[in-house]
Design a protein around this motif. Structure first.
Motif, short mmCIF file in Angstrom:
data_model
loop_
_atom_site.label_atom_id
_atom_site.label_comp_id
_atom_site.label_asym_id
_atom_site.label_seq_id
_atom_site.Cartn_x
_atom_site.Cartn_y
_atom_site.Cartn_z
N PHE A 1 -45.42 46.98 -40.13
CA PHE A 1 -46.33 47.85 -41.05
C PHE A 1 -46.03 47.57 -42.38
O PHE A 1 -45.01 47.18 -42.86
N ILE A 2 -47.08 47.94 -43.04
CA ILE A 2 -47.11 47.74 -44.51
C ILE A 2 -47.54 49.12 -44.74
O ILE A 2 -48.07 49.87 -44.51
N PRO A 3 -46.94 49.49 -46.30
CA PRO A 3 -47.44 50.69 -46.77
C PRO A 3 -48.76 50.85 -47.38
O PRO A 3 -49.28 49.86 -47.85
N ALA A 4 -49.28 52.05 -47.01
CA ALA A 4 -50.70 52.14 -47.31
C ALA A 4 -50.80 51.62 -48.96
O ALA A 4 -52.09 51.38 -49.22
N ARG A 5 -49.92 52.34 -49.69
CA ARG A 5 -50.06 52.19 -51.06
C ARG A 5 -50.21 50.57 -51.66
O ARG A 5 -50.25 50.33 -52.72
N MET A 6 -49.78 50.01 -50.62
CA MET A 6 -49.79 48.44 -51.11
C MET A 6 -51.31 47.96 -51.22
O MET A 6 -51.67 47.05 -52.18
N PHE A 7 -52.25 48.79 -50.67
CA PHE A 7 -53.65 48.21 -50.99
C PHE A 7 -54.02 48.84 -52.49
O PHE A 7 -55.16 48.28 -52.82
N LYS A 8 -53.22 49.53 -53.00
CA LYS A 8 -53.61 49.93 -54.51
C LYS A 8 -53.01 48.92 -55.53
O LYS A 8 -53.42 48.69 -56.47
N THR A 9 -51.89 48.09 -55.01
CA THR A 9 -51.59 47.37 -55.90
C THR A 9 -51.93 45.68 -55.54
O THR A 9 -51.62 44.86 -56.70
N THR A 10 -52.20 45.49 -54.48
CA THR A 10 -52.56 44.08 -54.20
C THR A 10 -53.77 43.89 -53.43
O THR A 10 -54.11 44.99 -52.66
N ARG A 11 -54.48 43.07 -53.76
CA ARG A 11 -55.60 42.57 -53.19
C ARG A 11 -55.48 41.86 -51.70
O ARG A 11 -55.03 40.87 -51.65
N LEU A 12 -55.76 42.63 -50.57
CA LEU A 12 -55.20 42.01 -49.33
C LEU A 12 -56.38 41.64 -48.55
O LEU A 12 -57.15 42.41 -48.13
N THR A 13 -56.58 40.33 -48.31
CA THR A 13 -57.54 39.94 -47.33
C THR A 13 -57.12 38.80 -46.47
O THR A 13 -56.22 38.08 -46.84
N SER A 14 -57.80 38.66 -45.46
CA SER A 14 -57.27 37.70 -44.42
C SER A 14 -58.53 36.67 -44.08
O SER A 14 -58.49 35.96 -43.00
N VAL A 15 -59.74 36.98 -44.90
CA VAL A 15 -60.80 35.91 -44.55
C VAL A 15 -61.14 35.49 -46.09
O VAL A 15 -60.81 35.81 -47.11
#
Lengths: 409, 347
Positions: free
Chosen positions: B55-69
């Motif tokens: 798992f990753i922390p929910a807060r990581m979506f606030k600090t980093t743009r996370l995409t897989s496409v």
């Protein structure tokens, strides 16, 4: 010195002292007898306080201010016959090291200045106790009437963040000490101050520890426990988040000895952590984000040893070029083994403050740093002493810097 | 197959297979995600049970743009509420956006059936164009609007009951099933408390209320779920009340409160409570940090998230409402920590 010009509407709480006395007071020679008498009385009052055993940092401060220590500092300083404080020193205290303000104040006083300390908005019980006792001591007959310049010129204030009020203080400051890191320093630098104001800025720092593998292996169990306790005191007691707390741990020796030394050292630290340290649940999440940040910095996953979330160790990649950029907190350590300590010198920048050590020759290390022209490392101290305050701090002799020397020919 | 009908063995098998595939996909396509899960011990082939899913922390979506496409596949971006610099950014491609919509229809449809219904929204119409924290409400309203045949806003722009609008709505729709939707605290403050204070009683007896947004403000006032429902019944005659738990990082796979006040997990979801000390899974009923899993996120690595909510898995397959699968309790947000040390937030 010019007066501090505050408006009546300015919401400043004068915890100790008052504007009129502060404005009227004048600087003196360093180590003024009245200052030494005050600090001695303050130290004794703190040590007698019923709650002191709850606050080790308050006790440590009182211990620092004891007569014997201040005499030793005075003796090592040498003659101050030709010196005088710059005038009024303004101290901006950091928001989360409770007793820092007090050490800063003591430096300003020993140097012969009048002083005003701006406390952060957050209250700490130990700071409140120290301020209350300072006020009580200053009100006693020994320091009344206000014939003593430096002691009448002691003020401790608190006010909500407000640039107008801050500017009223900075624009009449002869010396300015700004604690609290890069952002605070940058902000204070936008405020007006006199052209000749002497400024000391305490910016963000990181630190490292160096342990000699063979020396660790030679320790018997009680001594190892003591070393682990010293390391714990440098780190976990302040969430490994002081500038002086090591983020990087360098093992000096060959791989075989270093691995064996780690297997002796870390379990001892782990046992202490299990007994004494409470990692807040949200901090376990904070550390995931710290790991993510460092992994991005290295461009690769960390090789993490994580027996639990309170104590985590990562191997520093061989190619890490900037050790000063590594900041672990809440129990996250970055390890590296080398047989040649000079190999780490080019990787230290001027943001590295403290090198705490075990089994090393401190003077030899200092020599290496100087001969290699390293711009970082201001202090080399034994493990266990990383958080001890000293009057030479961040490379500055504070008492010398906060006073001026008059040449008379 | 029913959206709440997976047996434990089925869910362990099917969810594990799907979440393993998603983990491999995101590990391969999202470098920051990959670096973090591998730092915490993930390696391909290591997932044998659901609780092995990293798992990753929910807060990581606030600090980093996370995409897989690829960026040009992104058709929609969800942005959470929060102060600037503090927002989660969720990137959806067509596949994920559609899957999330379908899942929401499935999950809520299990409670309200398949047809669209008239909807009374306990909010002001101005919220739809709101910025800042209120934009989360706008997103919630937009999401639930897929169930509505028509929408009426029950509050005026001062967030007080608009009795005229409510009366008009009830005249038109009040004697048939309809939906009521809103944010928990606003329903309490701007609707229930306001009506009680004005001495007004309404009859929304045919309404079924869905509400979310968190209990913190009500908990601060010592108002329990039971008290909330009692007040709703008293002043508005609403007796069918469904709290839901969801987050912008995992839209679609929400968890809904059943008739017996349990928050159920659908076939799209799983939840594991984790011990903060070492992240080991908690026992049934043992509180911990909630890790939420969703089968839906493909365009962004949101399929396994460690939230900052504390709660417990309370039930497994035994709820009297007949829905099979886990149910959870949310206890509240994790406490903030006072971290010591030198560097400031200059205050």
């Amino acid at each position: 010195m010019s007066d501090i010009a505050l408006a009546d509407t300015d919401n400043v709480e004068w915890i100790v002292g008052d504007p009129a006395s502060l404005n009227a007071a004048k600087p003196t020679r360093p180590f003024d007898p009245a200052v030494l008498a005050f600090l001695d009385a303050w130290s004794r009052a703190i040590r007698a306080h019923p709650d002191i055993r709850h606050f080790p940092d308050l006790a440590a401060f009182a211990f620092y201010c004891r007569k014997g220590n201040l005499s030793a500092i005075q003796n090592s300083f040498g003659s101050s016959a030709d010196r005088i404080g710059w005038g009024r020193a303004l101290h901006i205290a950091p928001s989360n090291v409770p007793m820092n303000f007090a050490y800063s104040l003591v430096m300003g006083m020993l140097a012969g200045n009048t002083n005003v300390v701006r406390l952060a908005s957050k209250h700490f019980p130990q700071a409140d106790i120290a301020c209350q006792l300072a006020g009580e001591v200053l009100a006693t007959p020994a320091f009344q009437p206000k014939s003593s310049e430096c002691t009448s010129g002691v003020a401790i204030v608190r006010f909500a963040r407000n640039d107008a009020i801050l500017s009223a203080f900075t624009q009449s400051a002869d010396a300015l000490l700004v604690w609290g890191g890069d952002a605070t320093v940058a902000h204070l630098r936008t405020l007006p101050r006199p052209a000749r104001c002497v400024e000391l800025a305490f910016a963000d720092r990181t630190s490292l520890a160096v342990l000699d593998a063979e020396a660790v292996l030679a320790l018997r169990a009680p001594q190892l426990a003591s070393l682990a306790q010293g390391f714990y005191n440098d780190t976990y007691v302040i969430d490994q988040n002081a500038c002086s707390s090591p983020s990087v741990v360098i093992w000096h020796g060959d791989d075989a000895n270093a691995d064996q030394a780690k297997r002796a050292f870390w379990p001892a630290v782990e046992a202490l952590v299990a007994r004494t340290y409470d990692l807040a649940p949200v901090s376990a999440v904070d550390k995931m984000l710290d790991v993510s940040r460092h992994a991005e910095h290295f461009g690769a996953p960390l090789t993490l040893q994580r027996p639990n979330n309170a104590i985590m160790r990562a191997t520093l990649p061989e190619t890490t070029s900037n050790l000063s950029a590594i900041k672990g907190r809440l129990g996250l350590f970055f390890e590296h083994t080398t047989q040649d300590l000079t190999s780490i010198l080019p990787r230290l920048r001027n943001t590295t403050q403290t090198l705490s050590h075990f089994g090393c020759d401190a003077a030899a290390l200092r020599d290496l740093i100087i001969t290699h022209g390293v711009s970082g490392v201001d202090r080399i101290v034994p493990i266990g002493k990383a958080l001890d305050f000293a009057h030479t701090w961040d490379g500055h002799d504070l008492i010398a810097t906060l006073s001026r020397r008059i040449i008379a020919v | 197959m029913s959206v709440f009908g997976l047996s434990k063995a089925e869910r362990d098998h099917q969810l594990r297979a799907r979440l393993t595939a998603l983990t491999e996909h995101h590990d391969h396509n999202c470098p920051p995600y990959s670096r973090l899960i591998r730092s915490y011990g993930y390696a391909p082939g290591c997932i044998h049970q659901l609780h092995d899913v990293p798992f990753i922390p929910a807060r990581m979506f606030k600090t980093t743009r996370l995409t897989s496409v690829p960026e040009d596949a992104i058709v929609k971006t969800l942005v959470s509420s929060g102060t600037s610099g503090d927002k989660s950014v969720i990137a959806l491609d067509r596949l994920t956006a559609t899957a999330q919509s379908r899942a929401l229809m499935d999950v809520v449809g299990d409670f309200i059936g398949k047809s669209r219904l008239p909807m009374l929204i306990i909010d002001a119409s101005s919220t739809l164009s709101a910025r800042g924290p209120a934009s989360a409400r706008a997103a919630g309203i937009a999401g639930f609007s897929i169930f509505s045949k028509s929408r009426t806003f029950a509050l005026n722009d001062d967030f007080e009951p608009d009795l005229d609008a409510i009366e008009t709505f009830l005249d038109a729709h009040g004697d048939q099933p309809f939906l009521v939707f809103g944010f928990t605290f606003l329903i309490w403050q701007g609707f229930c408390a306001a009506l009680a204070q004005a001495g007004v009683t309404l009859d929304l007896g045919q309404g079924r209320l869905f509400h979310g947004g968190g209990w913190k403000k009500l908990a601060d006032k010592n108002i329990s779920n039971t008290a909330f429902k009692e007040k709703l019944a008293d002043v508005a005659g609403i007796t069918r009340v469904h709290n839901y738990y969801g987050m912008v990082e995992q839209t679609g796979s929400i968890m809904v409160e059943c008739e017996h006040a349990r928050l159920h997990l659908s076939k799209y979801s799983d939840v594991i409570a984790r011990r903060p000390h070492d992240f080991s899974p908690c026992a049934l009923g043992e509180p911990g940090l909630l890790q939420t899993l969703s089968t839906l996120p493909e365009s962004y690595p949101g399929h396994s998230i460690l939230t900052e909510d504390v709660g417990a898995v309370a039930f497994d397959d035994t709820c009297p409402c007949g829905r099979i699968g886990k149910a959870i309790e949310i206890h509240g947000r994790v406490a903030k920590a006072e971290v010591r040390g030198c560097s400031d937030a200059y205050v």
